[in-house]
Motif scaffolding. Structure first.
Motif, PDB file in Angstrom:
ATOM      1  N   VAL A 151       0.859  -1.187   0.000  1.00 30.87           N
ATOM      2  CA  VAL A 151       0.000   0.000   0.000  1.00 30.87           C
ATOM      3  C   VAL A 151       0.892   1.233   0.000  1.00 30.87           C
ATOM      4  N   THR A 152       0.520   2.256  -0.790  1.00 35.37           N
ATOM      5  CA  THR A 152       1.203   3.541  -0.670  1.00 35.37           C
ATOM      6  C   THR A 152       0.272   4.545  -0.003  1.00 35.37           C
ATOM      7  N   ALA A 153       0.884   5.517   0.685  1.00 35.61           N
ATOM      8  CA  ALA A 153       0.115   6.567   1.367  1.00 35.61           C
ATOM      9  C   ALA A 153       0.858   7.881   1.222  1.00 35.61           C
ATOM     10  N   ILE A 154       0.182   8.869   0.636  1.00 35.46           N
ATOM     11  CA  ILE A 154       0.736  10.229   0.593  1.00 35.46           C
ATOM     12  C   ILE A 154       0.176  10.971   1.797  1.00 35.46           C
ATOM     13  N   VAL A 155       1.088  11.510   2.611  1.00 35.80           N
ATOM     14  CA  VAL A 155       0.704  12.163   3.869  1.00 35.80           C
ATOM     15  C   VAL A 155       1.204  13.606   3.834  1.00 35.80           C
ATOM     16  N   PRO A 156       0.282  14.570   3.787  1.00 36.99           N
ATOM     17  CA  PRO A 156       0.689  15.977   3.680  1.00 36.99           C
ATOM     18  C   PRO A 156       1.209  16.556   4.999  1.00 36.99           C
ATOM     19  N   PRO A 157       1.841  17.729   4.934  1.00 36.87           N
ATOM     20  CA  PRO A 157       2.293  18.405   6.152  1.00 36.87           C
ATOM     21  C   PRO A 157       1.112  18.663   7.083  1.00 36.87           C
ATOM     22  N   GLY A 158       1.354  18.557   8.387  1.00 32.94           N
ATOM     23  CA  GLY A 158       0.300  18.834   9.363  1.00 32.94           C
ATOM     24  C   GLY A 158      -0.556  17.625   9.690  1.00 32.94           C
ATOM     25  N   VAL A 159      -0.362  16.536   8.960  1.00 26.22           N
ATOM     26  CA  VAL A 159      -1.061  15.291   9.294  1.00 26.22           C
ATOM     27  C   VAL A 159      -0.075  14.414  10.079  1.00 26.22           C
ATOM     28  N   VAL A 160      -0.394  14.227  11.351  1.00 29.95           N
ATOM     29  CA  VAL A 160       0.468  13.427  12.225  1.00 29.95           C
ATOM     30  C   VAL A 160       0.342  11.965  11.804  1.00 29.95           C
ATOM     31  N   HIS A 161       1.477  11.279  11.753  1.00 32.68           N
ATOM     32  CA  HIS A 161       1.443   9.910  11.245  1.00 32.68           C
ATOM     33  C   HIS A 161       2.341   8.994  12.061  1.00 32.68           C
ATOM     34  N   ALA A 162       1.901   7.749  12.182  1.00 28.23           N
ATOM     35  CA  ALA A 162       2.682   6.723  12.877  1.00 28.23           C
ATOM     36  C   ALA A 162       2.320   5.391  12.254  1.00 28.23           C
TER      37      ALA A 162
END
Ligand SMILES: Cc1cn([C@H]2C[C@H](O)[C@@H](COP(=O)(O)OP(=O)(O)O[C@H]3O[C@@H](C)C(=O)[C@@H](O)[C@H]3O)O2)c(=O)[nH]c1=O
Length: 145
Positions: free
Chosen positions: A91-102
């Motif tokens: 799976v790919t995921a594009i995560v923009p600035p300001g979206v907290v990710h873990a």
């Protein structure tokens, strides 16, 4: 979640194994500038992190749980949490600035995560500070995986 793009990859399997495309510049406006790969041991998490300017383009190869929290005050999805279990599918995921990710490796085997971010880690020649807010060691953080 606004600006987040999740894609389950189309895997071509044959007797040798499998192959899947990760990125094509005719399918997205996202423009990576570097890439790296990390290995995560079973039961181990990375993040939560947030970037001010950088978007991440993750590719999960393994059995991962991805958690996202929208921390952008102007966003229509501000305050939302999103959880995805890849179940072993690439799976790919594009995560923009300001979206907290873990993410956490939920499987019994080591897992790989590729990232093709759109900013250089520590800038040109590695001369800048890291564009990152790290929450994993903040006991008061609301972001928990
Ligand atoms: C991200 C990165 C790290 N490094 C180095 C710094 C350090 O010595 C070692 C491990 O780095 P980190 O502790 O930052 O690795 P990690 O905690 O896996 O960082 C990553 O976490 C996920 C959740 C994200 O959000 C990514 O954007 C990135 O922040 O690798 C690079 O040389 N280049 C890179 O692009």
């Amino acid at each position: 979640m606004e600006g987040v793009v999740i894609k389950e990859l189309n895997v071509f399997t044959d007797e040798r194994g499998w192959l899947t495309e990760l990125f094509r510049n005719d399918e997205t406006d996202f423009r990576p500038v570097m890439s790296y790969v990390s290995l995560t041991k079973p039961g181990i998490s990375r993040g939560p992190h947030e970037h001010v300017d950088q978007s991440d383009f993750f590719c999960f190869l393994g059995n991962f749980r991805l958690c996202l929290w929208d921390n952008r005050k102007g966003s229509v999805s501000f305050g939302e949490k999103f959880v995805l279990d890849t179940g072993g599918k690439p799976v790919t995921a594009i995560v923009p600035p300001g979206v907290v990710h873990a993410y956490k490796n939920m499987g019994p085997a080591e897992g790989l995560v590729l990232n093709l971010p759109d900013r250089l880690f520590r800038g040109q020649g590695k001369k800048d500070p890291v564009d990152e807010v790290r929450y994993e060691n903040d006991p008061d953080s609301p972001f928990r995986i």
